[in-house]
Design a protein around this motif. Sequence first.
Motif, PDB file in Angstrom:
ATOM      1  N   ALA A   8       0.962  -1.336  -0.135  1.00 20.12           N
ATOM      2  CA  ALA A   8      -0.124   0.085  -0.040  1.00 20.12           C
ATOM      3  C   ALA A   8       0.881   1.416  -0.065  1.00 20.12           C
ATOM      4  O   ALA A   8       2.154   1.184   0.502  1.00 20.12           O
ATOM      5  N   GLU A   9       0.309   2.170  -0.734  1.00 18.67           N
ATOM      6  CA  GLU A   9       1.021   3.576  -0.638  1.00 18.67           C
ATOM      7  C   GLU A   9      -0.047   4.799  -0.429  1.00 18.67           C
ATOM      8  O   GLU A   9      -1.190   4.585  -0.791  1.00 18.67           O
ATOM      9  N   TYR A  10       0.334   5.632   0.532  1.00 19.48           N
ATOM     10  CA  TYR A  10      -0.616   6.651   0.930  1.00 19.48           C
ATOM     11  C   TYR A  10      -0.049   7.926   1.147  1.00 19.48           C
ATOM     12  O   TYR A  10       1.332   8.043   1.460  1.00 19.48           O
ATOM     13  N   LYS A  11      -0.767   9.025   1.082  1.00 20.60           N
ATOM     14  CA  LYS A  11      -0.269  10.216   1.328  1.00 20.60           C
ATOM     15  C   LYS A  11      -1.087  11.170   1.870  1.00 20.60           C
ATOM     16  O   LYS A  11      -2.247  11.121   1.614  1.00 20.60           O
ATOM     17  N   ASN A  12      -0.988  11.782   3.005  1.00 16.04           N
ATOM     18  CA  ASN A  12      -1.528  12.940   3.770  1.00 16.04           C
ATOM     19  C   ASN A  12      -3.040  12.319   4.104  1.00 16.04           C
ATOM     20  O   ASN A  12      -4.108  12.476   4.081  1.00 16.04           O
ATOM     21  N   ASN A  13      -2.763  11.019   4.576  1.00 13.70           N
ATOM     22  CA  ASN A  13      -3.764  10.153   5.153  1.00 13.70           C
ATOM     23  C   ASN A  13      -4.754   9.532   4.606  1.00 13.70           C
ATOM     24  O   ASN A  13      -5.900   9.052   4.801  1.00 13.70           O
ATOM     25  N   ASN A  14      -4.269   9.449   3.144  1.00 12.78           N
ATOM     26  CA  ASN A  14      -5.163   8.832   2.062  1.00 12.78           C
ATOM     27  C   ASN A  14      -4.542   7.995   1.405  1.00 12.78           C
ATOM     28  O   ASN A  14      -3.342   8.203   0.861  1.00 12.78           O
ATOM     29  N   GLU A  67       7.737   4.161  14.656  1.00  8.94           N
ATOM     30  CA  GLU A  67       8.029   5.600  14.581  1.00  8.94           C
ATOM     31  C   GLU A  67       9.273   5.798  13.342  1.00  8.94           C
ATOM     32  O   GLU A  67       8.824   6.698  12.546  1.00  8.94           O
ATOM     33  N   LEU A  68       9.936   4.671  13.280  1.00  5.55           N
ATOM     34  CA  LEU A  68      10.920   4.723  12.190  1.00  5.55           C
ATOM     35  C   LEU A  68      10.247   4.645  10.657  1.00  5.55           C
ATOM     36  O   LEU A  68      10.840   4.743   9.789  1.00  5.55           O
ATOM     37  N   LEU A  69       9.096   4.331  10.737  1.00  4.42           N
ATOM     38  CA  LEU A  69       8.488   4.088   9.374  1.00  4.42           C
ATOM     39  C   LEU A  69       7.619   5.303   9.122  1.00  4.42           C
ATOM     40  O   LEU A  69       6.664   5.192   7.968  1.00  4.42           O
ATOM     41  N   LYS A  70       7.386   6.242   9.706  1.00  4.76           N
ATOM     42  CA  LYS A  70       6.512   7.197   9.576  1.00  4.76           C
ATOM     43  C   LYS A  70       6.939   7.974   8.180  1.00  4.76           C
ATOM     44  O   LYS A  70       6.011   8.477   7.706  1.00  4.76           O
ATOM     45  N   ASN A  71       8.209   8.361   8.176  1.00  7.76           N
ATOM     46  CA  ASN A  71       8.383   8.914   6.772  1.00  7.76           C
ATOM     47  C   ASN A  71       9.061   7.884   5.803  1.00  7.76           C
ATOM     48  O   ASN A  71       9.817   6.919   6.489  1.00  7.76           O
ATOM     49  N   TYR A  72       8.872   7.808   4.802  1.00  2.00           N
ATOM     50  CA  TYR A  72       9.372   6.790   4.007  1.00  2.00           C
ATOM     51  C   TYR A  72      10.896   6.839   3.696  1.00  2.00           C
ATOM     52  O   TYR A  72      11.506   7.765   3.365  1.00  2.00           O
ATOM     53  N   ILE A 194       8.302  18.194   1.848  1.00  2.00           N
ATOM     54  CA  ILE A 194       7.565  19.463   1.429  1.00  2.00           C
ATOM     55  C   ILE A 194       6.797  18.988   0.596  1.00  2.00           C
ATOM     56  O   ILE A 194       7.041  18.328  -0.610  1.00  2.00           O
ATOM     57  N   ASP A 195       5.567  19.472   0.651  1.00  2.00           N
ATOM     58  CA  ASP A 195       4.520  18.983  -0.261  1.00  2.00           C
ATOM     59  C   ASP A 195       4.318  20.091  -1.486  1.00  2.00           C
ATOM     60  O   ASP A 195       3.516  21.238  -1.006  1.00  2.00           O
ATOM     61  N   SER A 196       4.800  20.150  -2.434  1.00  2.00           N
ATOM     62  CA  SER A 196       4.582  21.140  -3.309  1.00  2.00           C
ATOM     63  C   SER A 196       3.375  21.342  -4.133  1.00  2.00           C
ATOM     64  O   SER A 196       3.082  22.351  -4.890  1.00  2.00           O
ATOM     65  N   LEU A 197       2.440  20.135  -4.217  1.00  2.00           N
ATOM     66  CA  LEU A 197       1.187  20.361  -4.936  1.00  2.00           C
ATOM     67  C   LEU A 197       0.039  20.892  -4.062  1.00  2.00           C
ATOM     68  O   LEU A 197      -0.739  21.417  -4.630  1.00  2.00           O
ATOM     69  N   GLY A 198       0.144  20.785  -2.644  1.00  2.00           N
ATOM     70  CA  GLY A 198      -0.850  21.254  -1.859  1.00  2.00           C
ATOM     71  C   GLY A 198      -1.982  20.640  -1.982  1.00  2.00           C
ATOM     72  O   GLY A 198      -2.061  19.326  -2.171  1.00  2.00           O
TER      73      GLY A 198
END
Length: 327
Positions: A8-14, A67-72, A194-198
């Motif tokens: 699974a892949e997710y971003k911004n809790n989706n 906790e070490l998996l919070k950021n990819y 940094i989320d450049s897409l917003g």
Amino acid sequence: MSGILIIAEYKNNNFKKVTFEAVTCGRQLAKELNADLLVAVLGDKIADLSQEFADWGVNKIILAENELLKNYTSDGYAKILSDIVGKYKPDLILLGATAFGRDIAPKLAAKLNVGIANDCIALKFDENKNLVGTRPMYAGKILADIVIEGMPKIFTIRQNVFPAEKMSGISSTMENFEVKLFQEDIHTKIKEVIDSLGNKIELTEADIIVSGGRGMKGPENFKILDELADVLKAAVGASRAAVDAGWKLHESQVGQTGKTVSPKLYIACGISGSIQHLAGMSSSKCIVAINKDPEAPIFKLADYGIVGDLFEIVPLLTAEFKKAKSR
């Protein structure tokens, strides 16, 4: 077959749409083989988010929280995914051909010493029950059928090519996976994300894309594409010529050296249609080209072509779509 594993892949809790496309594809393959469908979700405090897979016909949700998996990081994810594969022993692994998938899939394949086929647009079994992955090669000039030897086999799938369909009636269980991960296992330090897409729609996940090329004449003119995109709830892309000229950022580039997209509708404005650009968008379901040059190569691929001045045509399209939506 012992099972099919979806990463699974997710971003911004989706979850990314391609994850559900992989789940739907995996579910169909699992049915043919009478195998279980598993989903691995890695992260921190993601149990509630992972419950969503209960509506998608998944047999087991494997939850790896730390906790070490919070950021990819490819180091952390590759280690835990290889541990998950070692425990559950799937014969097939599926994930999206996204930036995430293109990074983690080859590293996992190397760690497991197995084969991989990237960017597949079709998956099917042959008469010997070998899974065949079809993928474009040489800038889309040919389609190659790939058969991987050994187990597990890893396939990444192109976004927006496979359907994403929910399925009820299958009981899903969630299992916590024991994560054995330490800071020294990770050689990359994430300092900032940094989320450049917003809130903008991501190109590779968009159902509709409006793209501009050299014919836009300057960065200030992309505002007419932005207006059309707002009405259609579309993403805005660009050709390499527009990006090289500094009119748009590279993250907007569609093509061989940019992003590969497969939207339901692709509107090309002022784009001549070089082979490099076509390689990135030729799998779009419907292509509309707007160009004042009737000999532009883009018209050979387009389903609909409009020969004329885009600065007149695009605002007219925007106005008509506004009228249609208001009815």
